[in-house]
Design a protein around this motif. Sequence first.
Motif, short mmCIF file in Angstrom:
data_model
loop_
_atom_site.label_atom_id
_atom_site.label_comp_id
_atom_site.label_asym_id
_atom_site.label_seq_id
_atom_site.Cartn_x
_atom_site.Cartn_y
_atom_site.Cartn_z
N SER A 305 -22.40 -47.43 0.96
CA SER A 305 -23.82 -47.50 0.60
C SER A 305 -24.64 -48.07 1.76
CB SER A 305 -24.01 -48.35 -0.65
OG SER A 305 -23.57 -49.68 -0.44
N GLU A 309 -27.68 -46.06 3.63
CA GLU A 309 -29.03 -46.58 3.83
C GLU A 309 -29.42 -46.54 5.31
OE1 GLU A 309 -31.19 -47.25 1.72
OE2 GLU A 309 -30.22 -47.75 -0.17
N GLU A 313 -32.46 -44.34 6.97
CA GLU A 313 -33.51 -45.00 7.74
C GLU A 313 -33.69 -44.34 9.09
OE1 GLU A 313 -36.65 -47.31 8.17
OE2 GLU A 313 -35.39 -47.29 6.35
N LYS A 324 -37.29 -41.72 -0.54
CA LYS A 324 -36.18 -42.64 -0.76
C LYS A 324 -35.28 -42.08 -1.85
CE LYS A 324 -38.55 -46.80 0.82
NZ LYS A 324 -38.95 -48.19 0.48
N LYS A 355 -36.70 -50.94 -7.55
CA LYS A 355 -37.38 -50.59 -6.30
C LYS A 355 -38.89 -50.47 -6.53
CE LYS A 355 -35.17 -46.93 -4.97
NZ LYS A 355 -34.83 -45.76 -4.14
#
Length: 360
Positions: A305, A309, A313, A324, A355
Amino acid sequence: MNGYFYVLTSIDIFVLGFMCVLTKLSESLNQKQKRGFLFAFGLIAFISLLEVVTLKVDGLPIKYRWLNIISNYLGFGLTPSVCICLVYVLDKKTKLKWELKIAILCEIIYLLILGFSIPFGWVFSVSQSNIYSRGPYFFIYIFAYFLSILYLSLSTIIVSKQFQNRSKALVYPLVIFLGAETIIQIIVPDLHVSWMCVTLLSVLYFIYCSEMWHQLDALTGLLNQNSFLNRSEELHYTNGMLIVFDVDDFKHVNDVYGHVKGDLCLSVIANCIKGAYAQYGYCYRIGGDEFCVLLKNNRNEDACSLKFEHLMEVKRRKLAYLPKVSYGSALLLTGDIVSVKDLADQNMYMHKHHKKEKEQ
């Protein structure tokens, strides 16, 4: 010439003709892949007929000597091209890869060397009485042939690994079969079953590639929903985990930037998922903007994970509109994949909700 060889060649031509029609009518192959298979099948048929010609004219009056030479030259010279055509099939992109360009260049050089050697009889010779025989450097042909087989084998293994294909081990028996057949043909030159075996191998390779591509989602290159359903029925991961992904506000991307940019986003996200998780499990696209991963061991989840991420990015710096992604997971503690997925979905929606709260 023995009558059985005519029968084998007739079977060869029929099978190859049938495969050409099947390739032409295929709805799952793109034009590039069709060209590759058609060239491969056509080459095998052409070389099979050349072998008939060489055997037929060998020992006939001197006026047929030129036909004996040309048939042997083309037969020996074009053999590696069959493997190159099959490698050409592997990549759906229209642009040729540099490795394939080098392989084509090597084939051209090999043809030139073979042509230059004819007057000297290095690889093969046809005497003034029109009798064929192998030359002292016949190993040049053997080397070129086995090198092309190795090139095809390595290319297939690499591509099948990229496609997460569970059947990549099947490449090895195909290679062993072709290699063993070639060695037998070299040891017993009067056997003449080489191109029948190559025909059989090409048909098996067509089936193998079709099965490999059938498992994939066309847009993202991940395994498709059908593959997920089949795999989930046979799960035996005691420490496994299901991870589900959902793209945040994907409808907004389609509405504002268009469906082409939306498809690009899905493709980029899929590559990030595969880059982070494929080493430890299987990655799927199971819906429009829904993805999932069957992780073989839950201990790898945190590391995967974090990598996901990071990859997202990096991509977002180049594509500012890249949305996202929310994700959630659940352990594969039961054989009921539906309940496991429901729990993973709940955790994914909790992640999405948290989030949004942070953004407010």
